[in-house]
Design a protein around this motif. Structure first.
Motif, PDB file in Angstrom:
ATOM      1  N   GLN A  26       0.802  -1.212   0.000  1.00  0.00           N
ATOM      2  CA  GLN A  26       0.000   0.000   0.000  1.00  0.00           C
ATOM      3  C   GLN A  26       0.844   1.274   0.000  1.00  0.00           C
ATOM      4  O   GLN A  26       0.467   2.258  -0.603  1.00  0.00           O
ATOM      5  N   GLU A  27       1.972   1.267   0.691  1.00  0.00           N
ATOM      6  CA  GLU A  27       2.879   2.409   0.691  1.00  0.00           C
ATOM      7  C   GLU A  27       4.283   1.896   0.986  1.00  0.00           C
ATOM      8  O   GLU A  27       4.448   1.053   1.869  1.00  0.00           O
ATOM      9  N   VAL A  28       5.270   2.402   0.246  1.00  0.00           N
ATOM     10  CA  VAL A  28       6.639   1.941   0.404  1.00  0.00           C
ATOM     11  C   VAL A  28       7.569   3.149   0.389  1.00  0.00           C
ATOM     12  O   VAL A  28       7.392   4.076  -0.399  1.00  0.00           O
ATOM     13  N   GLY A  55       1.588  10.187 -13.106  1.00  0.00           N
ATOM     14  CA  GLY A  55       0.377  10.114 -12.293  1.00  0.00           C
ATOM     15  C   GLY A  55       0.092   8.735 -11.730  1.00  0.00           C
ATOM     16  O   GLY A  55      -0.980   8.491 -11.185  1.00  0.00           O
ATOM     17  N   LEU A  56       1.048   7.824 -11.830  1.00  0.00           N
ATOM     18  CA  LEU A  56       0.842   6.459 -11.353  1.00  0.00           C
ATOM     19  C   LEU A  56       0.999   6.343  -9.839  1.00  0.00           C
ATOM     20  O   LEU A  56       0.273   5.602  -9.191  1.00  0.00           O
ATOM     21  N   ARG A  69       2.744   5.650  -2.891  1.00  0.00           N
ATOM     22  CA  ARG A  69       1.582   4.772  -2.980  1.00  0.00           C
ATOM     23  C   ARG A  69       0.980   4.918  -4.373  1.00  0.00           C
ATOM     24  O   ARG A  69       1.266   5.893  -5.057  1.00  0.00           O
ATOM     25  N   ILE A  70       0.169   3.962  -4.757  1.00  0.00           N
ATOM     26  CA  ILE A  70      -0.534   4.056  -6.042  1.00  0.00           C
ATOM     27  C   ILE A  70      -1.482   5.248  -5.939  1.00  0.00           C
ATOM     28  O   ILE A  70      -2.188   5.409  -4.944  1.00  0.00           O
ATOM     29  N   SER A  71      -1.487   6.071  -6.949  1.00  0.00           N
ATOM     30  CA  SER A  71      -2.296   7.289  -6.926  1.00  0.00           C
ATOM     31  C   SER A  71      -3.788   6.978  -6.904  1.00  0.00           C
ATOM     32  O   SER A  71      -4.271   6.173  -7.692  1.00  0.00           O
ATOM     33  N   SER A  72      -4.487   7.648  -6.016  1.00  0.00           N
ATOM     34  CA  SER A  72      -5.946   7.489  -5.956  1.00  0.00           C
ATOM     35  C   SER A  72      -6.621   8.227  -7.110  1.00  0.00           C
ATOM     36  O   SER A  72      -7.814   8.039  -7.352  1.00  0.00           O
TER      37      SER A  72
END
Length: 115
Positions: A26-28, A55-56, A69-72
């Protein structure tokens, strides 16, 4: 983001492994990626900057550490594609090894410096 942009990003080994780790955790933090991928900080940061500019991924600063993290804000098709790719690839040796290696870092606080 266009489909060809997403697949161009994922076509690079370092970026694919990074995205798979970010999706899994989820976050690194950048230091976690450099440790896990056994790559230099400048190389990992260059790939993260490319993914951020596309924007990824979304960065978050915590002191001197940068977390991603993966962009919402990704279109739903792109988020779902990343999730499906992760579901299909997570059991492959390289990706399961990456997750195991990352866990060795987080289980030994103080041994690895995230700077």
């Amino acid at each position: 983001m266009l489909p060809e942009d997403l697949f161009n990003i994922l076509s690079d080994r370092t970026r694919l492994r990074s995205v798979m780790l970010i999706q899994a955790e989820q976050e690194v933090c950048v230091c976690e990626l450099t440790f896990t991928l056994e790559e230099s900080q400048p190389k990992v940061s260059r790939h993260l900057a490319l993914m951020r500019d596309a924007g990824l991924v979304t960065p978050r600063r915590e002191g001197t550490w940068m977390h991603y993290r993966i962009s919402s804000d990704l279109p739903s098709w792109a988020r779902e594609t990343i999730q499906k790719i992760y579901q299909q690839l997570r059991s492959l040796e390289q990706f399961s090894n990456d997750r195991r290696r990352l866990k060795t870092m987080t289980n030994r606080p103080g041994e690895i410096s995230c700077e």
